[in-house]
Design a protein around this motif. Sequence first.
Motif, PDB file in Angstrom:
ATOM      1  N   ALA A  40     -30.763 -43.899 -66.982  1.00 53.15           N
ATOM      2  CA  ALA A  40     -31.709 -44.715 -66.218  1.00 53.15           C
ATOM      3  C   ALA A  40     -32.882 -43.852 -65.781  1.00 53.15           C
ATOM      4  N   LEU A  41     -33.985 -44.514 -65.480  1.00 45.89           N
ATOM      5  CA  LEU A  41     -35.182 -43.838 -64.973  1.00 45.89           C
ATOM      6  C   LEU A  41     -35.531 -44.480 -63.645  1.00 45.89           C
ATOM      7  N   VAL A  42     -35.619 -43.671 -62.592  1.00 45.86           N
ATOM      8  CA  VAL A  42     -35.997 -44.171 -61.275  1.00 45.86           C
ATOM      9  C   VAL A  42     -37.467 -43.820 -61.079  1.00 45.86           C
ATOM     10  N   ILE A  43     -38.279 -44.836 -60.889  1.00 49.00           N
ATOM     11  CA  ILE A  43     -39.739 -44.675 -60.968  1.00 49.00           C
ATOM     12  C   ILE A  43     -40.389 -45.233 -59.705  1.00 49.00           C
ATOM     13  N   PRO A  44     -41.153 -44.412 -58.979  1.00 42.36           N
ATOM     14  CA  PRO A  44     -41.821 -44.959 -57.795  1.00 42.36           C
ATOM     15  C   PRO A  44     -42.955 -45.897 -58.190  1.00 42.36           C
ATOM     16  N   ARG A  45     -43.222 -46.862 -57.337  1.00 42.79           N
ATOM     17  CA  ARG A  45     -44.370 -47.752 -57.594  1.00 42.79           C
ATOM     18  C   ARG A  45     -45.669 -46.950 -57.538  1.00 42.79           C
ATOM     19  N   ASN A  80     -17.297 -38.983 -62.408  1.00 42.20           N
ATOM     20  CA  ASN A  80     -17.090 -37.597 -62.844  1.00 42.20           C
ATOM     21  C   ASN A  80     -18.368 -36.775 -62.810  1.00 42.20           C
ATOM     22  N   GLY A  81     -19.437 -37.348 -62.310  1.00 40.91           N
ATOM     23  CA  GLY A  81     -20.683 -36.608 -62.200  1.00 40.91           C
ATOM     24  C   GLY A  81     -21.734 -37.087 -63.176  1.00 40.91           C
ATOM     25  N   TYR A  82     -22.900 -36.526 -63.012  1.00 44.42           N
ATOM     26  CA  TYR A  82     -24.055 -36.965 -63.794  1.00 44.42           C
ATOM     27  C   TYR A  82     -25.165 -35.952 -63.572  1.00 44.42           C
ATOM     28  N   ARG A  83     -26.274 -36.157 -64.242  1.00 41.18           N
ATOM     29  CA  ARG A  83     -27.416 -35.276 -64.059  1.00 41.18           C
ATOM     30  C   ARG A  83     -28.599 -36.114 -63.577  1.00 41.18           C
ATOM     31  N   ALA A  84     -29.368 -35.575 -62.617  1.00 44.07           N
ATOM     32  CA  ALA A  84     -30.572 -36.241 -62.115  1.00 44.07           C
ATOM     33  C   ALA A  84     -31.699 -35.228 -62.215  1.00 44.07           C
ATOM     34  N   VAL A  85     -32.722 -35.548 -63.009  1.00 44.11           N
ATOM     35  CA  VAL A  85     -33.725 -34.529 -63.321  1.00 44.11           C
ATOM     36  C   VAL A  85     -35.121 -35.127 -63.490  1.00 44.11           C
ATOM     37  N   PHE A  86     -36.107 -34.359 -63.016  1.00 43.21           N
ATOM     38  CA  PHE A  86     -37.512 -34.677 -63.288  1.00 43.21           C
ATOM     39  C   PHE A  86     -37.985 -33.727 -64.389  1.00 43.21           C
ATOM     40  N   ASN A  87     -38.236 -34.197 -65.573  1.00 41.36           N
ATOM     41  CA  ASN A  87     -38.915 -33.355 -66.560  1.00 41.36           C
ATOM     42  C   ASN A  87     -40.359 -33.201 -66.098  1.00 41.36           C
ATOM     43  N   THR A  88     -40.872 -31.991 -66.183  1.00 42.57           N
ATOM     44  CA  THR A  88     -42.202 -31.731 -65.623  1.00 42.57           C
ATOM     45  C   THR A  88     -43.061 -30.917 -66.571  1.00 42.57           C
ATOM     46  N   GLY A  89     -44.182 -31.503 -66.984  1.00 45.87           N
ATOM     47  CA  GLY A  89     -45.164 -30.781 -67.796  1.00 45.87           C
ATOM     48  C   GLY A  89     -44.682 -30.527 -69.213  1.00 45.87           C
ATOM     49  N   PRO A  90     -45.518 -29.860 -70.016  1.00 40.86           N
ATOM     50  CA  PRO A  90     -45.186 -29.644 -71.432  1.00 40.86           C
ATOM     51  C   PRO A  90     -43.893 -28.857 -71.638  1.00 40.86           C
ATOM     52  N   HIS A  91     -43.666 -27.792 -70.896  1.00 44.81           N
ATOM     53  CA  HIS A  91     -42.429 -27.038 -71.089  1.00 44.81           C
ATOM     54  C   HIS A  91     -41.207 -27.813 -70.607  1.00 44.81           C
ATOM     55  N   GLY A  92     -41.412 -28.692 -69.655  1.00 47.59           N
ATOM     56  CA  GLY A  92     -40.310 -29.545 -69.185  1.00 47.59           C
ATOM     57  C   GLY A  92     -40.102 -30.752 -70.074  1.00 47.59           C
ATOM     58  N   GLN A  93     -40.930 -30.875 -71.078  1.00 48.05           N
ATOM     59  CA  GLN A  93     -40.879 -31.975 -72.053  1.00 48.05           C
ATOM     60  C   GLN A  93     -41.107 -33.343 -71.410  1.00 48.05           C
ATOM     61  N   GLN A  94     -42.018 -33.374 -70.453  1.00 47.01           N
ATOM     62  CA  GLN A  94     -42.405 -34.658 -69.866  1.00 47.01           C
ATOM     63  C   GLN A  94     -43.328 -35.375 -70.840  1.00 47.01           C
ATOM     64  N   THR A  95     -43.045 -36.651 -71.111  1.00 44.18           N
ATOM     65  CA  THR A  95     -43.869 -37.401 -72.063  1.00 44.18           C
ATOM     66  C   THR A  95     -44.609 -38.575 -71.432  1.00 44.18           C
ATOM     67  N   VAL A  96     -44.167 -39.020 -70.250  1.00 45.42           N
ATOM     68  CA  VAL A  96     -44.859 -40.123 -69.568  1.00 45.42           C
ATOM     69  C   VAL A  96     -45.374 -39.588 -68.234  1.00 45.42           C
ATOM     70  N   ASP A  97     -46.685 -39.672 -68.045  1.00 49.14           N
ATOM     71  CA  ASP A  97     -47.311 -39.075 -66.859  1.00 49.14           C
ATOM     72  C   ASP A  97     -47.268 -40.016 -65.651  1.00 49.14           C
ATOM     73  N   HIS A  98     -46.063 -40.412 -65.310  1.00 51.64           N
ATOM     74  CA  HIS A  98     -45.779 -41.197 -64.099  1.00 51.64           C
ATOM     75  C   HIS A  98     -44.396 -40.720 -63.682  1.00 51.64           C
ATOM     76  N   ILE A  99     -44.341 -40.008 -62.578  1.00 54.60           N
ATOM     77  CA  ILE A  99     -43.104 -39.309 -62.212  1.00 54.60           C
ATOM     78  C   ILE A  99     -41.885 -40.250 -62.282  1.00 54.60           C
ATOM     79  N   HIS A 100     -40.792 -39.729 -62.819  1.00 52.65           N
ATOM     80  CA  HIS A 100     -39.574 -40.540 -62.968  1.00 52.65           C
ATOM     81  C   HIS A 100     -38.373 -39.618 -62.946  1.00 52.65           C
ATOM     82  N   LEU A 101     -37.342 -40.085 -62.277  1.00 48.37           N
ATOM     83  CA  LEU A 101     -36.104 -39.319 -62.154  1.00 48.37           C
ATOM     84  C   LEU A 101     -35.111 -39.853 -63.185  1.00 48.37           C
ATOM     85  N   HIS A 102     -34.738 -38.986 -64.132  1.00 46.82           N
ATOM     86  CA  HIS A 102     -33.723 -39.377 -65.115  1.00 46.82           C
ATOM     87  C   HIS A 102     -32.350 -39.318 -64.452  1.00 46.82           C
TER      88      HIS A 102
END
Length: 114
Positions: A40-45, A80-102
């Motif tokens: 899922a992607l959690v995305i602020p308005r 059993n757990g999960y991962r919550a991550v913000f990919n950030t910038g080119p090295h973080g492999q962010q592809t959509v320029d609207h912050i989102h929590l995976h």
Amino acid sequence: MAEKTLFQKIMDREIPGDIIHEDEVCIAIRDINPQAPTHALVIPRKPIPSLDALTEEDEPLVGHLFLVAKEIAASEGLSNGYRAVFNTGPHGQQTVDHIHLHVIGGRQMSWPPG
Ligand code: 5GP
């Protein structure tokens, strides 16, 4: 006016999205290209471009995104757990320029990430 981001268009129902959570601060959608049984992607308005663009004013907003991530994990049965991550910038492999929590779970993750 700035061009709407892909996620803004989903929020505004201009393009389809599988919305699994919605409140006054954010929405959450299922990722179109899931990397695990739950993705899922959690995305602020608020269309903040990335983690790098956050300001002190956004502190409560970011906390809210994590609380929603936790709720989604619970409702998806990710006990059993999960991962919550913000990919950030080119090295973080962010592809959509609207912050989102995976929120990714439902299988064993590995570390380090690729
Ligand atoms: P990023 O690469 O910026 O961290 O994450 C962007 C995410 O958005 C990717 O995981 C990608 O699969 C997802 N995505 C891209 N286009 C769409 C779309 O049209 N709908 C949905 N639901 N997810 C999308």
